[in-house]
Write a protein that holds these residues in place. Structure first.
Motif: not given
Length: 150
Positions: A6, A9, A11, A13, A24-25, A28-29, A31
């Motif tokens: 992503v 980077r 990543e 899951h 998820y974006l 979790s991240l 973004l």
């Protein structure tokens, strides 16, 4: 375990592979550029790139992105200096701004695959992205500026 890249980077899951990529974006991240709009892939507010293709992150699962490169608005140009981002600022495209990350990501996929897109090709490529404020003329003008058709 799902591995993906992503914004350059690596990543991982370890949850449900059916989780929408959008969650998820965002969750979790962290973004948050891609937005939840309609949840059924019709508005384009959640548009990101997977392997360079514009996709609706609300309809794409994390499992679908396994082993692939995902780019969000935050990774398009970390300094915000992608030619489309510059054109957006120069032409004062956004009004409320909610859809603009998705609009830019859709346009960036077009510019990457068709850097000399005609006005009709721009209209067709952007037609799946909704702007509730009606900024379509400014969006179109910014894309035309980048493809050299201004």
């Amino acid at each position: 375990m799902i591995d993906l890249t992503v914004n350059g980077r690596a990543e991982r899951h370890d949850g449900d592979p059916a989780m929408p990529l959008l969650w998820y974006l965002r969750d979790s991240l962290g973004l948050t550029g891609a937005k939840y709009g309609c949840g059924v892939g019709l508005c384009g507010a959640c548009t990101v790139h997977v392997e360079g293709e514009a996709v609706r992150a609300c309809m794409t699962s994390v499992g679908d992105a396994a082993g692939k490169a995902v780019v969000t608005i935050e990774g398009l140009d970390p300094a915000g200096d992608h030619p489309l981002q510059k054109a957006w600022r120069q032409l004062s495209v956004p009004q409320c701004g909610f859809c603009q990350a998705g609009q830019i990501m859709q346009a960036a996929a077009l510019v990457a695959t068709n850097p000399a897109a005609s006005p009709d090709e721009i209209t067709e490529a952007m037609s799946g992205n909704i702007c509730r404020c009606g900024c379509y003329q400014r969006i179109h003008a910014a894309v035309r500026q980048v493809v050299g058709g201004a």
